[in-house]
Design a protein around this motif. Structure first.
Motif, PDB file in Angstrom:
ATOM      1  N   UNK A  32       0.831  -1.205   0.000  1.00  0.00           N
ATOM      2  CA  UNK A  32       0.000   0.000   0.000  1.00  0.00           C
ATOM      3  C   UNK A  32       0.867   1.257   0.000  1.00  0.00           C
ATOM      4  N   UNK A  33       1.902   1.274   0.835  1.00  0.00           N
ATOM      5  CA  UNK A  33       2.807   2.422   0.887  1.00  0.00           C
ATOM      6  C   UNK A  33       3.553   2.610  -0.424  1.00  0.00           C
ATOM      7  N   UNK A  34       3.972   1.511  -1.029  1.00  0.00           N
ATOM      8  CA  UNK A  34       4.681   1.583  -2.306  1.00  0.00           C
ATOM      9  C   UNK A  34       3.783   2.179  -3.388  1.00  0.00           C
ATOM     10  N   UNK A  35       2.528   1.712  -3.442  1.00  0.00           N
ATOM     11  CA  UNK A  35       1.588   2.243  -4.438  1.00  0.00           C
ATOM     12  C   UNK A  35       1.318   3.732  -4.205  1.00  0.00           C
ATOM     13  N   UNK A  36       1.216   4.143  -2.939  1.00  0.00           N
ATOM     14  CA  UNK A  36       1.040   5.563  -2.628  1.00  0.00           C
ATOM     15  C   UNK A  36       2.244   6.366  -3.105  1.00  0.00           C
ATOM     16  N   UNK A  37       3.437   5.804  -2.939  1.00  0.00           N
ATOM     17  CA  UNK A  37       4.652   6.479  -3.392  1.00  0.00           C
ATOM     18  C   UNK A  37       4.708   6.612  -4.905  1.00  0.00           C
ATOM     19  N   UNK A  38       4.284   5.577  -5.599  1.00  0.00           N
ATOM     20  CA  UNK A  38       4.249   5.624  -7.068  1.00  0.00           C
ATOM     21  C   UNK A  38       3.270   6.698  -7.528  1.00  0.00           C
ATOM     22  N   UNK A  39       2.104   6.751  -6.896  1.00  0.00           N
ATOM     23  CA  UNK A  39       1.109   7.769  -7.250  1.00  0.00           C
ATOM     24  C   UNK A  39       1.655   9.172  -7.004  1.00  0.00           C
ATOM     25  N   UNK A  40       2.352   9.359  -5.891  1.00  0.00           N
ATOM     26  CA  UNK A  40       2.931  10.670  -5.571  1.00  0.00           C
ATOM     27  C   UNK A  40       3.999  11.039  -6.599  1.00  0.00           C
ATOM     28  N   UNK A  41       4.783  10.053  -7.015  1.00  0.00           N
ATOM     29  CA  UNK A  41       5.808  10.303  -8.027  1.00  0.00           C
ATOM     30  C   UNK A  41       5.211  10.684  -9.367  1.00  0.00           C
ATOM     31  N   UNK A  42       4.121  10.025  -9.729  1.00  0.00           N
ATOM     32  CA  UNK A  42       3.459  10.352 -10.993  1.00  0.00           C
ATOM     33  C   UNK A  42       2.900  11.769 -10.965  1.00  0.00           C
ATOM     34  N   UNK A  43       2.361  12.189  -9.811  1.00  0.00           N
ATOM     35  CA  UNK A  43       1.852  13.549  -9.688  1.00  0.00           C
ATOM     36  C   UNK A  43       2.988  14.549  -9.807  1.00  0.00           C
ATOM     37  N   UNK A  44       4.138  14.241  -9.217  1.00  0.00           N
ATOM     38  CA  UNK A  44       5.288  15.141  -9.293  1.00  0.00           C
ATOM     39  C   UNK A  44       5.764  15.264 -10.733  1.00  0.00           C
ATOM     40  N   UNK A  45       5.810  14.146 -11.458  1.00  0.00           N
ATOM     41  CA  UNK A  45       6.203  14.181 -12.864  1.00  0.00           C
ATOM     42  C   UNK A  45       5.238  15.035 -13.674  1.00  0.00           C
ATOM     43  N   UNK A  46       3.948  14.924 -13.387  1.00  0.00           N
ATOM     44  CA  UNK A  46       2.956  15.713 -14.103  1.00  0.00           C
ATOM     45  C   UNK A  46       3.163  17.196 -13.837  1.00  0.00           C
ATOM     46  N   UNK A  47       3.456  17.560 -12.587  1.00  0.00           N
ATOM     47  CA  UNK A  47       3.677  18.962 -12.249  1.00  0.00           C
ATOM     48  C   UNK A  47       4.880  19.516 -13.006  1.00  0.00           C
ATOM     49  N   UNK A  48       5.942  18.743 -13.086  1.00  0.00           N
ATOM     50  CA  UNK A  48       7.137  19.183 -13.806  1.00  0.00           C
ATOM     51  C   UNK A  48       6.808  19.374 -15.288  1.00  0.00           C
TER      52      UNK A  48
END
Length: 77
Positions: A32-48
């Motif tokens: 669950x934590x890993x999936x949350x981290x992946x989602x957070x990373x994808x959001x960061x990539x989108x912001x960039x």
């Protein structure tokens, strides 16, 4: 981080777990934590990518750029 991650019922269940049950429980928490981290990373990539697109778009000055980013923050992006 949330204040109450575990309630009393879950706490008692964890205390009664044997080794195998605890491994399954912890593996589920890790997943669950890993999936949350992946989602957070994808959001960061989108912001960039959004910032790069806005910077390269003709007609978007500093004021409009700031307004767009503020609206994105309000939307949770």
């Amino acid at each position: 981080m949330k204040e109450n991650l575990i309630n009393r019922k879950q706490y008692k269940a964890v205390k009664k777990m044997d080794r195998q049950e605890m491994e399954v429980f912890l593996a589920d928490i890790y997943k669950t934590g890993f999936e949350d981290g992946v989602d957070a990373g994808n959001k960061a990539d989108f912001k960039i990518q959004l910032v790069e697109v806005l910077n390269n778009t003709k007609g978007i000055g500093p004021k409009l750029f700031d307004r767009i980013l503020e609206t994105a923050k309000e939307m949770g992006i």
